[in-house]
Design a protein around this motif. Structure first.
Motif, PDB file in Angstrom:
ATOM      1  N   ASN A 122       0.821  -1.205   0.000  1.00 33.53           N
ATOM      2  CA  ASN A 122       0.000   0.000   0.000  1.00 33.53           C
ATOM      3  C   ASN A 122       0.863   1.266   0.000  1.00 33.53           C
ATOM      4  OD1 ASN A 122      -2.390   1.538   0.279  1.00 33.53           O
ATOM      5  ND2 ASN A 122      -2.136   1.571   2.517  1.00 33.53           N
ATOM      6  N   TYR A 123       1.289   1.688  -1.203  1.00 29.35           N
ATOM      7  CA  TYR A 123       2.074   2.920  -1.370  1.00 29.35           C
ATOM      8  C   TYR A 123       1.374   3.781  -2.416  1.00 29.35           C
ATOM      9  CZ  TYR A 123       5.707   0.487   1.188  1.00 29.35           C
ATOM     10  OH  TYR A 123       6.389  -0.192   2.163  1.00 29.35           O
ATOM     11  N   GLY A 124       1.390   5.114  -2.218  1.00 30.05           N
ATOM     12  CA  GLY A 124       0.656   6.042  -3.078  1.00 30.05           C
ATOM     13  C   GLY A 124       0.831   5.800  -4.574  1.00 30.05           C
ATOM     14  N   GLY A 125       2.067   5.787  -5.038  1.00 29.84           N
ATOM     15  CA  GLY A 125       2.327   5.657  -6.471  1.00 29.84           C
ATOM     16  C   GLY A 125       1.866   4.312  -7.017  1.00 29.84           C
ATOM     17  N   ASP A 126       2.156   3.237  -6.274  1.00 29.90           N
ATOM     18  CA  ASP A 126       1.744   1.900  -6.721  1.00 29.90           C
ATOM     19  C   ASP A 126       0.220   1.803  -6.775  1.00 29.90           C
ATOM     20  OD1 ASP A 126       4.435   0.930  -6.810  1.00 29.90           O
ATOM     21  OD2 ASP A 126       4.392   0.732  -4.643  1.00 29.90           O
ATOM     22  N   ASN A 127      -0.448   2.385  -5.781  1.00 29.99           N
ATOM     23  CA  ASN A 127      -1.919   2.323  -5.744  1.00 29.99           C
ATOM     24  C   ASN A 127      -2.532   2.977  -6.976  1.00 29.99           C
ATOM     25  OD1 ASN A 127      -1.623   1.197  -3.231  1.00 29.99           O
ATOM     26  ND2 ASN A 127      -2.351   2.972  -2.098  1.00 29.99           N
ATOM     27  N   LEU A 128      -2.118   4.206  -7.250  1.00 22.97           N
ATOM     28  CA  LEU A 128      -2.716   4.939  -8.386  1.00 22.97           C
ATOM     29  C   LEU A 128      -2.411   4.243  -9.710  1.00 22.97           C
ATOM     30  CD1 LEU A 128      -2.385   8.783  -7.815  1.00 22.97           C
ATOM     31  CD2 LEU A 128      -4.470   7.446  -8.108  1.00 22.97           C
ATOM     32  N   ASN A 129      -1.167   3.798  -9.869  1.00 23.50           N
ATOM     33  CA  ASN A 129      -0.804   3.167 -11.133  1.00 23.50           C
ATOM     34  C   ASN A 129      -1.488   1.818 -11.330  1.00 23.50           C
ATOM     35  OD1 ASN A 129       1.035   4.923 -12.655  1.00 23.50           O
ATOM     36  ND2 ASN A 129       2.268   4.829 -10.808  1.00 23.50           N
ATOM     37  N   PHE A 130      -1.565   1.017 -10.266  1.00 23.86           N
ATOM     38  CA  PHE A 130      -2.269  -0.265 -10.405  1.00 23.86           C
ATOM     39  C   PHE A 130      -3.766  -0.035 -10.658  1.00 23.86           C
ATOM     40  CE2 PHE A 130       1.053  -3.314  -8.881  1.00 23.86           C
ATOM     41  CZ  PHE A 130       0.817  -4.304  -9.823  1.00 23.86           C
ATOM     42  N   ASP A 131      -4.345   0.959  -9.967  1.00 25.86           N
ATOM     43  CA  ASP A 131      -5.761   1.270 -10.207  1.00 25.86           C
ATOM     44  C   ASP A 131      -5.988   1.617 -11.671  1.00 25.86           C
ATOM     45  OD1 ASP A 131      -6.798   0.788  -7.762  1.00 25.86           O
ATOM     46  OD2 ASP A 131      -6.985   2.882  -7.141  1.00 25.86           O
ATOM     47  N   MET A 132      -5.079   2.406 -12.204  1.00 25.44           N
ATOM     48  CA  MET A 132      -5.219   2.822 -13.596  1.00 25.44           C
ATOM     49  C   MET A 132      -5.034   1.635 -14.536  1.00 25.44           C
ATOM     50  SD  MET A 132      -3.531   6.079 -15.360  1.00 25.44           S
ATOM     51  CE  MET A 132      -4.631   7.119 -14.440  1.00 25.44           C
ATOM     52  N   ALA A 133      -4.049   0.789 -14.230  1.00 27.23           N
ATOM     53  CA  ALA A 133      -3.812  -0.399 -15.055  1.00 27.23           C
ATOM     54  C   ALA A 133      -5.042  -1.313 -15.040  1.00 27.23           C
ATOM     55  CB  ALA A 133      -2.583  -1.151 -14.542  1.00 27.23           C
ATOM     56  N   CYS A 134      -5.694  -1.422 -13.886  1.00 25.89           N
ATOM     57  CA  CYS A 134      -6.885  -2.278 -13.779  1.00 25.89           C
ATOM     58  C   CYS A 134      -8.038  -1.705 -14.599  1.00 25.89           C
ATOM     59  CB  CYS A 134      -7.301  -2.453 -12.323  1.00 25.89           C
ATOM     60  SG  CYS A 134      -6.142  -3.463 -11.392  1.00 25.89           S
ATOM     61  N   GLU A 135      -8.141  -0.368 -14.639  1.00 28.61           N
ATOM     62  CA  GLU A 135      -9.163   0.254 -15.487  1.00 28.61           C
ATOM     63  C   GLU A 135      -8.907  -0.087 -16.959  1.00 28.61           C
ATOM     64  OE1 GLU A 135     -11.899   1.872 -14.664  1.00 28.61           O
ATOM     65  OE2 GLU A 135     -11.440   1.602 -12.551  1.00 28.61           O
ATOM     66  N   MET A 136      -7.628  -0.015 -17.359  1.00 27.75           N
ATOM     67  CA  MET A 136      -7.289  -0.331 -18.753  1.00 27.75           C
ATOM     68  C   MET A 136      -7.620  -1.793 -19.044  1.00 27.75           C
ATOM     69  SD  MET A 136      -3.510   1.391 -19.127  1.00 27.75           S
ATOM     70  CE  MET A 136      -3.109   2.980 -18.474  1.00 27.75           C
ATOM     71  N   ALA A 137      -7.343  -2.671 -18.080  1.00 26.75           N
ATOM     72  CA  ALA A 137      -7.607  -4.099 -18.260  1.00 26.75           C
ATOM     73  C   ALA A 137      -9.107  -4.345 -18.367  1.00 26.75           C
ATOM     74  CB  ALA A 137      -7.015  -4.885 -17.095  1.00 26.75           C
ATOM     75  N   GLU A 138      -9.860  -3.692 -17.494  1.00 24.48           N
ATOM     76  CA  GLU A 138     -11.314  -3.870 -17.495  1.00 24.48           C
ATOM     77  C   GLU A 138     -11.898  -3.440 -18.841  1.00 24.48           C
ATOM     78  OE1 GLU A 138     -15.001  -2.070 -15.074  1.00 24.48           O
ATOM     79  OE2 GLU A 138     -13.189  -2.347 -13.883  1.00 24.48           O
ATOM     80  N   PHE A 139     -11.312  -2.376 -19.400  1.00 31.32           N
ATOM     81  CA  PHE A 139     -11.779  -1.891 -20.699  1.00 31.32           C
ATOM     82  C   PHE A 139     -11.588  -2.959 -21.773  1.00 31.32           C
ATOM     83  CE2 PHE A 139     -11.485   0.738 -24.577  1.00 31.32           C
ATOM     84  CZ  PHE A 139     -12.663   1.453 -24.441  1.00 31.32           C
ATOM     85  N   GLU A 140     -10.580  -3.803 -21.606  1.00 33.15           N
ATOM     86  CA  GLU A 140     -10.352  -4.897 -22.563  1.00 33.15           C
ATOM     87  C   GLU A 140     -10.949  -6.214 -22.073  1.00 33.15           C
ATOM     88  OE1 GLU A 140      -6.700  -5.138 -24.585  1.00 33.15           O
ATOM     89  OE2 GLU A 140      -6.684  -2.987 -24.955  1.00 33.15           O
ATOM     90  N   ASP A 141     -11.908  -6.111 -21.158  1.00 31.80           N
ATOM     91  CA  ASP A 141     -12.640  -7.268 -20.651  1.00 31.80           C
ATOM     92  C   ASP A 141     -11.786  -8.283 -19.907  1.00 31.80           C
ATOM     93  OD1 ASP A 141     -15.107  -6.269 -21.615  1.00 31.80           O
ATOM     94  OD2 ASP A 141     -14.541  -6.925 -23.630  1.00 31.80           O
ATOM     95  N   ILE A 142     -10.727  -7.812 -19.249  1.00 31.33           N
ATOM     96  CA  ILE A 142      -9.949  -8.684 -18.373  1.00 31.33           C
ATOM     97  C   ILE A 142     -10.397  -8.400 -16.946  1.00 31.33           C
ATOM     98  CG2 ILE A 142      -7.643  -9.241 -17.506  1.00 31.33           C
ATOM     99  CD1 ILE A 142      -6.560  -8.216 -20.235  1.00 31.33           C
ATOM    100  N   LYS A 143     -10.764  -9.477 -16.231  1.00 27.75           N
ATOM    101  CA  LYS A 143     -11.209  -9.295 -14.845  1.00 27.75           C
ATOM    102  C   LYS A 143     -10.000  -9.113 -13.934  1.00 27.75           C
ATOM    103  CE  LYS A 143     -13.527 -13.066 -14.730  1.00 27.75           C
ATOM    104  NZ  LYS A 143     -13.975 -14.320 -14.178  1.00 27.75           N
ATOM    105  N   THR A 144     -10.068  -8.116 -13.058  1.00 28.11           N
ATOM    106  CA  THR A 144      -8.987  -7.959 -12.077  1.00 28.11           C
ATOM    107  C   THR A 144      -9.583  -7.763 -10.692  1.00 28.11           C
ATOM    108  OG1 THR A 144      -8.890  -5.552 -12.235  1.00 28.11           O
ATOM    109  CG2 THR A 144      -7.473  -6.798 -13.754  1.00 28.11           C
TER     110      THR A 144
END
Lengths: 335, 205
Positions: free
Chosen positions: A107-129
């Motif tokens: 749980n670190y600020g930079g990792d949280n925001l970047n992983f959240d964003m990566a998960c949004e990109m994944a969800e957009f391509e129909d990958i469940k995270t």
């Protein structure tokens, strides 16, 4: 600064190069990208994938746990800096085999925001995270603000247990639930005796006086709870134990795994002296120890000091901790 | 709204950010780290440049590309927050090559919801949200009046919302250290939000 390196700016690149030359039979880089390390060969199709990521400078955390029975991929950042969301997304896409991807990280600020964003990109391509964040460091915030705590060495137990659950064939929600259950029962606290040096900075990130010890310091040199006069191994063990025991119900008949983790410049002998003290404190309460982990699991370059993690177990967690796992930096065989 | 209109919009927002770069920087220097003007110019310049050559017609995919590009070009906190708004919009617009004012408003609301969730923020905390969120409500209330009037109403609401940040205390980021001292100061992020709607009003009118 005295370090066995070449150019400071090549530090991360050359570490990965070394890792691939040494362990290239068990790891691979995604499309040759040194910032995306994947399990080799990939896991069987249909298995829930587990990924992590974070800054460099903590080996074996994070990429050292990529391998059979643990993680499928790791995004690699610069020293103490988050990888980009784009790298995380490419990694998620590379490891998904249809069953979804668990993002398990500190749980670190930079990792949280970047992983959240990566998960949004994944969800957009129909990958469940699914995301589970490690917050085991009791010194980083008081219990009432536990959601703000940082993730440290306890994440290794989470990788191990979630990895075993995924190998067993559990689905994404179930694997995430196992990881969360493990983390609810994991607490860590560390002490530091000397600072670390970020290669591109070239000087220590903080200073500790010759006769002092920093209680509760984070693995990037985040200030701890207090600075004390240097203490004995037994006194350090007892201080950490009390702090952790206040949050985990450790009673007669409880079972735990204990990790005594060196931060980089503390000899194994000293880790074992502290382990001995923790084991005695547990025995005095009638608590049994299962699969102790003593060694370097989550470091902070040349920082001297150690952390103690206590992981309270039940039968299910014990089984997942015992399950076979083998990576270039970790094996369940010798625990 | 079609893909080609997004190009015009991004160029207009870039121009207004360039014109106000020093003003935004000065506002940010009062209680932030002073990179606001640069971040906004970098982010929207990158978007405008990308859209000049982009041929993608699916609005969802296009907004997703914008989100990724914006984050690459401007990885600061406000840059990342802006990317989340664009991502939320992308998800809502996926599969559409044409979107009505109502579709765009719903997508914008979804974008704001995603941003609030990820940044753990809400209106009233002296941020960009204090202009963006009143603008969303104004759009929703003026749907039947057409794009030009709805955007004019949104710009007015964004301006009022931004002005109201003078009465708020900062709770996020470096500005939070200023606490009480932040009272009376205009929030730079909210001004950036107001400028976005001002630019959109010009192209809609």
């Amino acid at each position: 600064m005295r370090k066995l390196i070449n150019k400071p700016e090549d530090f991360v690149e050359e570490v990965i190069e070394g890792i691939m030359m040494a362990y290239g039979d068990r790891l691979r880089l995604h499309n040759g990208d040194s910032r995306i390390v994947l399990r080799n060969p990939p896991a069987r199709p249909g298995k829930v994938a587990i990924v992590t990521g974070g800054g460099s400078g903590h080996l074996p955390v994070f990429l050292g746990y990529v391998g059979r029975g643990m993680l499928d991929g790791c995004a690699v950042g610069n020293v103490f800096a988050s990888p980009s969301s784009q790298k995380m997304f490419e990694m998620i896409k590379a490891v998904d085999s249809g069953a979804g991807v668990l993002c398990l990280y500190g749980n670190y600020g930079g990792d949280n925001l970047n992983f959240d964003m990566a998960c949004e990109m994944a969800e957009f391509e129909d990958i469940k995270t699914k995301t589970v964040r490690v917050r085991d460091d009791v010194a980083s915030s008081p219990p009432e603000m536990a959601e703000k705590r940082r993730g440290v060495a306890g994440m290794v137990y989470a990788f191990k247990v979630a990895g075993a659950a995924a190998e067993e064939g559990l689905n994404l929600d179930q694997v995430a639930a196992v990881a969360q259950k493990a983390l609810d029962n994991i607490r860590t606290m560390g002490v530091a005796l000397s600072p670390c040096v970020v290669p591109q900075v070239g000087k220590p990130t903080f200073s500790i006086k010759e006769n002092e010890i920093e209680i509760g310091m984070g693995i990037h040199g985040e200030p701890g709870i207090e600075v004390r006069e240097m203490m004995t191994a037994d006194a350090v063990a007892s201080l950490i134990f009390d702090k952790i025991a206040a949050e985990l119900e450790l009673n007669e008949g409880s079972e735990v795994s204990v990790m005594v983790n060196g931060l980089g410049a503390t000899p194994l002998e000293e880790l074992l002296i502290v382990y001995r003290a923790v084991a005695k404190l547990l025995a005095a309460r009638g608590v049994k120890v299962f699969m102790p982990h003593v060694g370097e699991f989550a470091t902070s370059m040349e920082m001297a000091g150690l952390s103690v993690t206590i992981f309270k177990l039940d039968e299910e967690l014990k089984r997942y901790l015992r399950a076979p796992a083998s990576t270039p930096f970790y094996t369940s065989e010798n625990k | 709204m079609k893909a080609s209109m997004l190009r015009t919009a991004a160029a207009a927002i870039r121009d207004i950010m360039v014109a106000n770069k020093d003003y935004l920087t000065a506002l940010d220097q009062q209680n932030g780290d002073g990179d606001l003007g640069i971040t906004m110019v970098q982010g929207y310049s990158a978007l405008a440049q990308m859209l000049e050559q982009e041929t993608e017609q699916d609005l969802g995919k296009l907004f997703m590309k914008c989100a990724t590009r914006f984050n690459d070009a401007a990885p600061s906190t406000l840059g990342t927050i802006t990317s989340f708004v664009l991502m939320g919009m992308a998800k809502a617009l996926k599969g559409k090559t044409e979107a009505s004012l109502e579709d765009m408003t719903a997508a914008y609301e979804a974008g704001l919801a995603l941003m609030m969730e990820k940044a753990h923020s809400k209106p009233g905390e002296k941020t960009i949200l204090d202009s963006l969120e009143p603008a969303a409500r104004a759009l929703r209330a003026n749907l039947d009046k057409g794009a030009a009037q709805a955007l004019t109403a949104a710009a007015k609401a964004a301006t009022e919302g931004s002005e109201a940040t003078r009465t708020m205390k900062s709770v996020h980021g470096r500005a939070a250290y200023y606490g009480e001292k932040s009272l009376g100061l205009l929030d730079g992020g909210s001004v950036a939000g107001r400028l976005i709607f001002e630019a959109l009003t010009h192209i809609a009118g």
